[in-house]
Design an enzyme around this catalytic site. Structure first.
Site, PDB file in Angstrom:
ATOM      1  N   PRO A   9      28.144   7.222 -35.600  1.00 48.52           N
ATOM      2  CA  PRO A   9      26.817   7.253 -36.280  1.00 48.52           C
ATOM      3  C   PRO A   9      26.515   8.270 -37.306  1.00 48.52           C
ATOM      4  CG  PRO A   9      26.573   7.568 -34.032  1.00 48.52           C
ATOM      5  CD  PRO A   9      27.922   7.337 -34.355  1.00 48.52           C
ATOM      6  N   ARG A  17      22.249  13.383 -45.467  1.00 48.56           N
ATOM      7  CA  ARG A  17      21.668  13.930 -44.193  1.00 48.56           C
ATOM      8  C   ARG A  17      21.920  15.529 -43.790  1.00 48.56           C
ATOM      9  NH1 ARG A  17      25.748  13.055 -39.044  1.00 48.56           N
ATOM     10  NH2 ARG A  17      23.772  13.442 -37.670  1.00 48.56           N
ATOM     11  N   TYR A  22      25.443  19.577 -42.644  1.00 46.06           N
ATOM     12  CA  TYR A  22      26.561  18.823 -42.808  1.00 46.06           C
ATOM     13  C   TYR A  22      27.288  18.683 -44.178  1.00 46.06           C
ATOM     14  CZ  TYR A  22      24.937  17.116 -38.258  1.00 46.06           C
ATOM     15  OH  TYR A  22      24.718  17.113 -37.030  1.00 46.06           O
ATOM     16  N   ASN A  74      35.246  11.612 -34.970  1.00 45.54           N
ATOM     17  CA  ASN A  74      34.042  12.415 -34.923  1.00 45.54           C
ATOM     18  C   ASN A  74      33.185  11.440 -34.496  1.00 45.54           C
ATOM     19  OD1 ASN A  74      31.801  13.748 -35.462  1.00 45.54           O
ATOM     20  ND2 ASN A  74      32.024  14.302 -37.319  1.00 45.54           N
ATOM     21  N   ALA A  77      26.797  11.663 -32.571  1.00 44.19           N
ATOM     22  CA  ALA A  77      25.938  11.838 -31.348  1.00 44.19           C
ATOM     23  C   ALA A  77      26.368  11.076 -30.307  1.00 44.19           C
ATOM     24  CB  ALA A  77      24.335  11.273 -31.682  1.00 44.19           C
ATOM     25  N   HIS A  80      28.045  13.246 -27.229  1.00 44.23           N
ATOM     26  CA  HIS A  80      27.296  13.981 -26.307  1.00 44.23           C
ATOM     27  C   HIS A  80      26.987  12.839 -25.215  1.00 44.23           C
ATOM     28  CE1 HIS A  80      27.491  16.855 -29.300  1.00 44.23           C
ATOM     29  NE2 HIS A  80      26.669  16.115 -30.160  1.00 44.23           N
ATOM     30  N   ASP A  87      36.453   6.438 -22.007  1.00 42.73           N
ATOM     31  CA  ASP A  87      37.455   5.530 -21.360  1.00 42.73           C
ATOM     32  C   ASP A  87      38.207   4.711 -22.410  1.00 42.73           C
ATOM     33  OD1 ASP A  87      36.055   6.353 -19.090  1.00 42.73           O
ATOM     34  OD2 ASP A  87      34.938   4.486 -18.608  1.00 42.73           O
ATOM     35  N   GLU A  98      39.468  15.792 -31.852  1.00 38.36           N
ATOM     36  CA  GLU A  98      37.937  15.693 -31.802  1.00 38.36           C
ATOM     37  C   GLU A  98      37.498  16.620 -33.090  1.00 38.36           C
ATOM     38  OE1 GLU A  98      35.966  17.574 -28.485  1.00 38.36           O
ATOM     39  OE2 GLU A  98      33.852  16.837 -29.026  1.00 38.36           O
ATOM     40  N   HIS A 100      34.240  18.097 -35.351  1.00 35.44           N
ATOM     41  CA  HIS A 100      32.685  18.266 -35.575  1.00 35.44           C
ATOM     42  C   HIS A 100      32.499  18.908 -36.926  1.00 35.44           C
ATOM     43  CE1 HIS A 100      31.874  15.941 -31.932  1.00 35.44           C
ATOM     44  NE2 HIS A 100      32.388  17.244 -31.497  1.00 35.44           N
ATOM     45  N   ILE A 101      31.830  18.435 -37.934  1.00 34.25           N
ATOM     46  CA  ILE A 101      31.528  19.180 -39.092  1.00 34.25           C
ATOM     47  C   ILE A 101      30.815  20.433 -38.774  1.00 34.25           C
ATOM     48  CG2 ILE A 101      30.424  19.087 -41.419  1.00 34.25           C
ATOM     49  CD1 ILE A 101      31.061  16.171 -41.185  1.00 34.25           C
ATOM     50  N   SER A 102      29.776  20.475 -37.962  1.00 33.24           N
ATOM     51  CA  SER A 102      28.753  21.762 -37.643  1.00 33.24           C
ATOM     52  C   SER A 102      29.373  22.088 -36.257  1.00 33.24           C
ATOM     53  CB  SER A 102      27.554  21.069 -37.283  1.00 33.24           C
ATOM     54  OG  SER A 102      27.366  20.309 -36.362  1.00 33.24           O
ATOM     55  N   ARG A 107      24.593  25.040 -31.497  1.00 34.65           N
ATOM     56  CA  ARG A 107      23.356  24.414 -31.768  1.00 34.65           C
ATOM     57  C   ARG A 107      22.531  23.970 -30.286  1.00 34.65           C
ATOM     58  NH1 ARG A 107      24.782  19.586 -35.650  1.00 34.65           N
ATOM     59  NH2 ARG A 107      22.289  19.343 -35.628  1.00 34.65           N
ATOM     60  N   ARG A 111      23.808  19.161 -27.375  1.00 34.03           N
ATOM     61  CA  ARG A 111      25.101  19.042 -27.857  1.00 34.03           C
ATOM     62  C   ARG A 111      26.184  19.803 -27.389  1.00 34.03           C
ATOM     63  NH1 ARG A 111      23.303  16.507 -32.682  1.00 34.03           N
ATOM     64  NH2 ARG A 111      21.046  17.239 -33.392  1.00 34.03           N
TER      65      ARG A 111
HETATM   66  C1  DQA Z   1      28.532  15.993 -35.422  1.00 30.57           C
HETATM   67  C2  DQA Z   1      27.449  16.931 -34.335  1.00 30.57           C
HETATM   68  C3  DQA Z   1      26.978  15.970 -33.645  1.00 30.57           C
HETATM   69  O1  DQA Z   1      25.933  16.704 -32.714  1.00 30.57           O
HETATM   70  C4  DQA Z   1      25.666  15.145 -34.238  1.00 30.57           C
HETATM   71  O2  DQA Z   1      24.974  14.284 -33.586  1.00 30.57           O
HETATM   72  C5  DQA Z   1      26.604  14.403 -35.628  1.00 30.57           C
HETATM   73  C6  DQA Z   1      27.624  15.117 -36.093  1.00 30.57           C
HETATM   74  C7  DQA Z   1      29.146  16.835 -36.454  1.00 30.57           C
HETATM   75  O3  DQA Z   1      30.119  16.594 -37.253  1.00 30.57           O
HETATM   76  O4  DQA Z   1      29.039  18.166 -36.598  1.00 30.57           O
HETATM   77  O5  DQA Z   1      26.249  13.078 -35.914  1.00 30.57           O
HETATM   78  O6  DQA Z   1      29.383  15.312 -34.600  1.00 30.57           O
END
Ligand code: DQA
Length: 147
Positions: A9, A17, A22, A74, A77, A80, A87, A98, A100-102, A107, A111
């Site tokens: 999402p 955003r 990001y 990725n 949200a 978390h 599953d 996995e 995550h951009i951030s 944070r 998260r």
């Molecule tokens: C994210 C980090 C998540 O906490 C957040 O909800 C995102 C982006 C990231 O790529 O840093 O939607 O997955």
């Protein structure tokens, strides 16, 4: 070798955003960047983005019936919150990384949990969209070793 890149999402809103977190690249830019990287590495790549948890579960399950060697995920949200995604990854048993951009670990407290991490062989956070390329490189090495 075929890789499926799944984004959850709000990742379709990249570039719009919270650019401080990001970056300024759009989702389209991200797709192009990954496509270029995969072309050079002679990796076949497929993309999926959804704002809906169940649709993401469906796409992961579908990968089982395709010749997908590995997945880059990725989950946004849903990272978390989603035991369903965990599953699904466990169910298909396809190597997954996995991304995550951030830098999620620096944070908010909410998260700090990643449900999917348990089913992933690699995690990268805070490297911007380059993290997707790092994940692909890792998976390529891993699959190469196996084949
Ligand atoms: C994210 C980090 C998540 O906490 C957040 O909800 C995102 C982006 C990231 O790529 O840093 O939607 O997955």
């Amino acid at each position: 070798m075929k890789i499926l890149v799944i984004n959850g999402p709000n990742l379709n809103m990249l570039g719009i955003r919270e650019p401080d977190k990001y970056g300024s690249e759009s989702y389209h830019d991200l797709v192009e960047k990954i496509e270029k990287h995969c072309r050079q590495a002679e990796i076949e790549v497929d993309f999926y983005q959804s704002n809906h948890e169940g649709d993401m579960v469906d796409r992961i399950q579908q990968a089982y019936y395709e010749d997908v060697d590995a997945m880059v995920l990725n989950p946004g949200a849903y990272t978390h919150t989603s035991i369903a995604l965990l599953d699904a990854l466990k169910a298909v048993g396809i190597p997954a990384a996995e991304v995550h951009i951030s830098k999620v670990e620096e944070r908010e407290a909410f998260r700090q949990i990643s449900y999917v991490r348990e089913a992933c062989c690699f995690t990268v956070t805070g490297h911007g969209t380059d993290g997707y390329l790092e994940a692909i490189d890792f998976l390529e090495e891993k699959i190469k070793d196996k084949k």
